[in-house]
Design an enzyme around this catalytic site. Sequence first.
Site, mmCIF file in Angstrom:
data_model
loop_
_atom_site.group_PDB
_atom_site.id
_atom_site.type_symbol
_atom_site.label_atom_id
_atom_site.label_comp_id
_atom_site.label_asym_id
_atom_site.label_seq_id
_atom_site.Cartn_x
_atom_site.Cartn_y
_atom_site.Cartn_z
ATOM 1 N N ASP A 233 28.706 -14.128 107.525
ATOM 2 C CA ASP A 233 28.073 -12.833 107.261
ATOM 3 C C ASP A 233 26.561 -13.034 107.250
ATOM 4 O O ASP A 233 26.044 -13.980 106.645
ATOM 5 C CB ASP A 233 28.557 -12.282 105.925
ATOM 6 N N ILE A 234 25.828 -12.142 107.955
ATOM 7 C CA ILE A 234 24.362 -12.228 107.973
ATOM 8 C C ILE A 234 23.837 -11.777 106.606
ATOM 9 O O ILE A 234 24.140 -10.671 106.146
ATOM 10 C CB ILE A 234 23.779 -11.347 109.088
ATOM 11 N N GLU B 220 28.223 -6.769 110.136
ATOM 12 C CA GLU B 220 27.452 -7.978 110.396
ATOM 13 C C GLU B 220 28.271 -9.242 110.149
ATOM 14 O O GLU B 220 27.718 -10.330 109.996
ATOM 15 C CB GLU B 220 26.185 -8.006 109.515
#
Length: 730
Positions: free
Chosen positions: A594-595, A637
């Site tokens: 996950d960003i 994301e």
Amino acid sequence: MSTFRLGRIFFALIFFVGVTYFAMVCRVQASEVPLSDAERAYIQDNPTLRVANEMAWPPFNFSENGEAKGYSIDYIRLIAQKLGLKVEFVRGPSWGMFMGMIRTGDIDVIMNIIPSDERRAYINFTSAYVISSAALYTKGRHSDITTLDSLNGKTVAVPAGYISQELLTRKYPNIKQYLTTDTAEALQAVAKGEVDAVISDTGVAEHLIRKLKLESLVNTTTISDPMFVNVLSIGVRKDRALLLTILQKGMDAVSDEETLRLREQWLSPSQGSQVRSPLAFTEGEKAYLAAHDEITMCIDPDWMPYEKFDADGKHIGMTADYFDAFALRIGKPIHVVKTKTWPQSLDAARKRVCDIMSLVMKTEERRAYLDFTAPYLVSPMVIATHPHAPFIADIPSIGDHVVGIVKGYAFVSVFRHRYPDIHVVEVNNINDGLDKVRNGELFGMIDTLATIGYAIQQNYIGELKIVGKFEDTLNLSVGVRNDAPELLSIFNKVIDSLTPEQHRAIRNAWISVHYEEAPDYTLLIQVIIAFMIISVLMVYWQIQLRKHNAVLERLSNTDRLTGLFNRLKLDEMMEMRHAEFARFGRPFSIILLDIDNFKLVNDRFGHQMGDRVLVKAASLLKDQSRTVDSVGRWGGEEFLIICPETRAEGAKVQAEYIRAAFKSTDFGTGDTITVSLGIAEMGEGEGVKDVILRADAALYTGKNNGRDQVCVAAPRPGSTQAFTQTPTGQ
């Protein structure tokens, strides 16, 4: 009578009873195999089998301190015991010499041999008794050696007479061969730097590397080309047809429990072996194969890259590679019947001239004479026309234009039924149709993406282009004569036995073959082709955005923004990897990432910048992943990477590279972009949802501990330590 004399009589009686009992047991065991009078007479006249014993091919067939050992050795001993035969092992000669000895009749049987058309001229083959994987071994890791194609111009050590020598000569002529006496000598040649690589059965290589202390050699990659899968059979001298049927009956009498004991002894994963059981045919299927010397097949004579007859009348294309692999698994040659047109092939199948059709679409009309396997090739339908034509979003957009479809194809009737207002003209073949488009007689030609793409690359670059991809797909199966249900189930089993990697290797070999073989192709042309495809997609995106302000038509398995696999495709890949794990014990791990603080990017710079960050992140993930990995957008994301043949430790190393790459990449926001990553390895008894939940929990443990983390889920649910964590910056 003295006590001493009584004792001697007692022990003599015990000995007599023991010998009698042993003889009865042997006779009963032998009688368990149903033999004909002729077969019993053969065994009585020829009670001893002369079997080749190789010096160094562990764990299958080797000699140690003058004793024959290995899986194949114990397997033939077990069969001989059931048949009442004795075994004499012949040791000393090389593999090439053994091949000569079976020609001359100096040995009766050669074990762990892979059937081929060349060998069938002087050897008869039983069904397969074990299937194992082959791999490339190099001295240290070589990033430039990842496939057989990457060895073009390089030198590979090959034991003389091995099937790999024949396959490399036929399929990979640009790879140089360095012939050796056996696998041990081939591995040593790599270790000494005399050659670049060696192709070997994984179990054999791992045994020899340990024995010979060749620690510098590493398994670079498992070979995905299905022709290099080791389908091991028993080879019998050609003039002993009766011996072949006797040994096959002995093999059929070997129980699952006996096979399992041998596998546990010789082929356990801890010994480096990657083996699979041969296909489990039913008695009815075995009887069908035994009653037929060959299987006849009809193909489309001109439908590349799928199949055709070349100038010499040879069957080439994707299906040629598929059916080479199928014939190995079935243990029977597949004879291709010559026809001139597709309608002729259909007529031959209808008249039972062909047992099977290589590649056919299921229709009600064809059910009158064919049954159909599960599809093994699926391709979207596209339309090709002049370069100046506008992009066509769907089939109704064709309007009143005239389009061509090859005569006799099932898609003709399907198309006319679904789109009665579209004017369709049947053409003789793909090139006939594309010629008519080029000459202005037709507006466009409809066929599969692979077929039209291949034809344009071969003959129509700059003159025609693909201007539309439709939702309709061609689902192609093996067509099997409908009076042979056993043959249908046989082909369903062989199709199911191919791994996704093997399917991909065959498709890639033919979809990309034009780049390698066409003499006029250059890097500039490849760039122009790629630019044309990208331009078409961009034009479509702009038009749809301005006119409809809607989402692009997404491909069935890709995310529209990033070009990675979408959630549906990832679910499918996860189920596939889980099935391989459950069936063959092949490990895999997943990386869920996950960003970090992605919402801040959208809030500060807007969603367009957010999209650019996602696209760049997708490109970075593809660059940092292996070709065998499946990379996709999980949602928002979040991204998921499926890592086959990878333990959690290996996935952690890969995740660390990804974490570092994100920190060092300029995403255009002016700030450092970091990611948090959670890793989980599939465990025994787990389902797909279980391993994803563990990876997700590991991911959010990293986020809660400050982000920019790699966290590995505990290998087993219920472990006292839930996660291992790599702190920020390490």
